[in-house]
Design a protein around this motif. Sequence first.
Motif, PDB file in Angstrom:
ATOM      1  N   SER A  33      44.426  32.222  46.615  1.00 27.67           N
ATOM      2  CA  SER A  33      43.042  31.940  46.202  1.00 27.67           C
ATOM      3  C   SER A  33      42.063  32.902  46.880  1.00 27.67           C
ATOM      4  O   SER A  33      41.060  33.294  46.283  1.00 27.67           O
ATOM      5  N   THR A  34      42.373  33.314  48.117  1.00 25.06           N
ATOM      6  CA  THR A  34      41.513  34.286  48.818  1.00 25.06           C
ATOM      7  C   THR A  34      41.545  35.634  48.108  1.00 25.06           C
ATOM      8  O   THR A  34      40.497  36.273  47.904  1.00 25.06           O
ATOM      9  N   LEU A  35      42.734  36.070  47.710  1.00 20.07           N
ATOM     10  CA  LEU A  35      42.853  37.339  46.993  1.00 20.07           C
ATOM     11  C   LEU A  35      42.136  37.271  45.644  1.00 20.07           C
ATOM     12  O   LEU A  35      41.542  38.260  45.195  1.00 20.07           O
ATOM     13  N   ALA A  36      42.182  36.087  44.999  1.00 15.40           N
ATOM     14  CA  ALA A  36      41.461  35.907  43.730  1.00 15.40           C
ATOM     15  C   ALA A  36      39.957  36.088  43.940  1.00 15.40           C
ATOM     16  O   ALA A  36      39.265  36.684  43.099  1.00 15.40           O
ATOM     17  N   LEU A  37      39.449  35.608  45.087  1.00 20.63           N
ATOM     18  CA  LEU A  37      38.027  35.800  45.412  1.00 20.63           C
ATOM     19  C   LEU A  37      37.701  37.279  45.568  1.00 20.63           C
ATOM     20  O   LEU A  37      36.634  37.750  45.144  1.00 20.63           O
ATOM     21  N   ALA A  38      38.634  38.029  46.167  1.00 21.95           N
ATOM     22  CA  ALA A  38      38.428  39.480  46.310  1.00 21.95           C
ATOM     23  C   ALA A  38      38.337  40.144  44.940  1.00 21.95           C
ATOM     24  O   ALA A  38      37.470  41.007  44.711  1.00 21.95           O
ATOM     25  N   GLU A  39      39.199  39.737  44.003  1.00 23.78           N
ATOM     26  CA  GLU A  39      39.195  40.321  42.658  1.00 23.78           C
ATOM     27  C   GLU A  39      37.907  39.979  41.917  1.00 23.78           C
ATOM     28  O   GLU A  39      37.382  40.804  41.152  1.00 23.78           O
ATOM     29  N   ILE A  40      37.387  38.772  42.151  1.00 26.57           N
ATOM     30  CA  ILE A  40      36.107  38.386  41.537  1.00 26.57           C
ATOM     31  C   ILE A  40      34.982  39.275  42.065  1.00 26.57           C
ATOM     32  O   ILE A  40      34.123  39.746  41.311  1.00 26.57           O
ATOM     33  N   ASN A  41      35.009  39.533  43.382  1.00 27.29           N
ATOM     34  CA  ASN A  41      33.987  40.398  43.980  1.00 27.29           C
ATOM     35  C   ASN A  41      34.082  41.830  43.469  1.00 27.29           C
ATOM     36  O   ASN A  41      33.073  42.525  43.348  1.00 27.29           O
ATOM     37  N   ILE A  42      35.300  42.280  43.173  1.00 31.50           N
ATOM     38  CA  ILE A  42      35.464  43.626  42.579  1.00 31.50           C
ATOM     39  C   ILE A  42      34.767  43.660  41.224  1.00 31.50           C
ATOM     40  O   ILE A  42      34.048  44.615  40.904  1.00 31.50           O
ATOM     41  N   GLU A  43      34.977  42.600  40.413  1.00 32.91           N
ATOM     42  CA  GLU A  43      34.329  42.532  39.099  1.00 32.91           C
ATOM     43  C   GLU A  43      32.814  42.463  39.228  1.00 32.91           C
ATOM     44  O   GLU A  43      32.078  42.990  38.379  1.00 32.91           O
ATOM     45  N   LYS A  44      32.344  41.831  40.308  1.00 34.48           N
ATOM     46  CA  LYS A  44      30.895  41.742  40.553  1.00 34.48           C
ATOM     47  C   LYS A  44      30.353  43.033  41.183  1.00 34.48           C
ATOM     48  O   LYS A  44      29.159  43.160  41.438  1.00 34.48           O
ATOM     49  N   ASN A  45      31.274  43.963  41.459  1.00 32.50           N
ATOM     50  CA  ASN A  45      30.949  45.239  42.092  1.00 32.50           C
ATOM     51  C   ASN A  45      30.428  45.073  43.522  1.00 32.50           C
ATOM     52  O   ASN A  45      29.732  45.955  44.037  1.00 32.50           O
ATOM     53  N   ASP A  46      30.788  43.954  44.124  1.00 32.04           N
ATOM     54  CA  ASP A  46      30.471  43.727  45.540  1.00 32.04           C
ATOM     55  C   ASP A  46      31.691  44.173  46.354  1.00 32.04           C
ATOM     56  O   ASP A  46      32.476  43.364  46.855  1.00 32.04           O
ATOM     57  N   LEU A  47      31.846  45.492  46.486  1.00 27.50           N
ATOM     58  CA  LEU A  47      33.077  46.060  47.040  1.00 27.50           C
ATOM     59  C   LEU A  47      33.208  45.806  48.541  1.00 27.50           C
ATOM     60  O   LEU A  47      34.334  45.678  49.054  1.00 27.50           O
ATOM     61  N   LYS A  48      32.087  45.706  49.243  1.00 28.08           N
ATOM     62  CA  LYS A  48      32.132  45.465  50.692  1.00 28.08           C
ATOM     63  C   LYS A  48      32.767  44.104  50.986  1.00 28.08           C
ATOM     64  O   LYS A  48      33.703  43.990  51.789  1.00 28.08           O
ATOM     65  N   ASN A  49      32.267  43.058  50.338  1.00 34.10           N
ATOM     66  CA  ASN A  49      32.845  41.718  50.523  1.00 34.10           C
ATOM     67  C   ASN A  49      34.263  41.647  49.963  1.00 34.10           C
ATOM     68  O   ASN A  49      35.124  40.959  50.518  1.00 34.10           O
TER      69      ASN A  49
END
Length: 432
Positions: free
Chosen positions: A207-223
């Motif tokens: 689930s943590t990695l899924a959050l990272a992928e969501i942030n990639i889609e949001k273009n929030d690459l730092k988080n």
Amino acid sequence: MNKYLKYFILLLIFLFITSEQTYASKKRIDSLISVINNSKEDSNKVFSLINLGNQYDYFNSKERIEYFISALNLSQKINYKNGIIKSYSLLIVNLSHRQFYDLALEYCKNYKEYLESNNLHEQLHENFKLYATLLAKQGKYDESLQYNHKALNYYLSKNNKILYATVLNNIGLLHLNNKHLDSAYFYGLRATEIFKRNNMQSELANSTLALAEINIEKNDLKNARLIAFHALEIYKNANIELGVMYANTTIGNIDFKEKKYDSAIVRYNLAVELLKKYSLPELKRDSYLSLSQCYANLKNDYLAYKNHVLYAAYKDSVSDQRLKNKTIEMDAKYNITKKEGELREKELEIISQTKQRNFLVLGIIGFFITMIILYRGYRQKKKANYLITEQKRIVDEKQKEILDSIKYSKRIQNALLPSEKFIERKINSLKK
């Protein structure tokens, strides 16, 4: 020489063990087939069919699927509820793992209808999660969301926190597929918090990695980077190699988006190295494509081409495998349909034979009833004739007795009274 001898002996031992296991497996299969062929159609035969199916290879055998279907058909025929539930569950999961999603969804839908029609609410709600997953595999995201929410409410009512969080994570991924990123992050974050509180490390990492992928889609690459490294750490601590591979791939994707191609290449190569242990051609294809793109951006045409060739090979391999799976699925579906048709024909033949037997039995019963009625009529008529004859005999005897009595009385009377000549003489003498 001793080294080769040692390898030869190990090979012989391996072959011996393998042959023993194969022989034991064949013996179990033959034994179960014998039991099934000589047993009546009841619950024991259902579970013998299930056990027989379990003897075959999980990912490659058609027999496994066919015996589960036979168990399901028999359970339905004898209306054995536990057998129907068990057969459906095994069949759907096996079809799903074999990636026969069309067929799995078809049986899952039939199973859902059976549970609804029989008011089996517990099993129905437990089936919603699997049904939602299969709908998602078919790209039916909105319908999948509906059933995930039903499953979510069910697990909440049962206070099953782990499955509740699992469904939350699934809903988050569905929103990610639909590009509803805020909703995806909301559900994913709730799932992560529950997994963390319950110390579910593998689920927490996913689930943590899924959050990272969501942030990639949001273009929030730092988080996205911070969260992906956190997931990587959890995977490493839990010693989950595939998880480590997924985390490295995600970090590589972040590096690629930030144009840090050298760092991305390191991450993709780590993923490729881990993938050598597993037969996952789709992941290998994607990794080699990413490496090819990185080298192309670095103007390293040789390595870009080399990785693109590997990408093309795995792409063809994936296409071939999908075609093979589709062929196997169609073949399995054909065999299943054929087998079900044969079973229906057999059932119709049995019904026809049963009707013929029933008509014959009814005809024989009718004949015997008619014979009994005729015999009773004959006996009653014979009895009536006997009674008439007997009554006539009695009347004749009474008549004879009366006539004899009259004759006897007449003789007495004649004996007592004087004769006519005597009377006439006396009259004549008186006249003189």
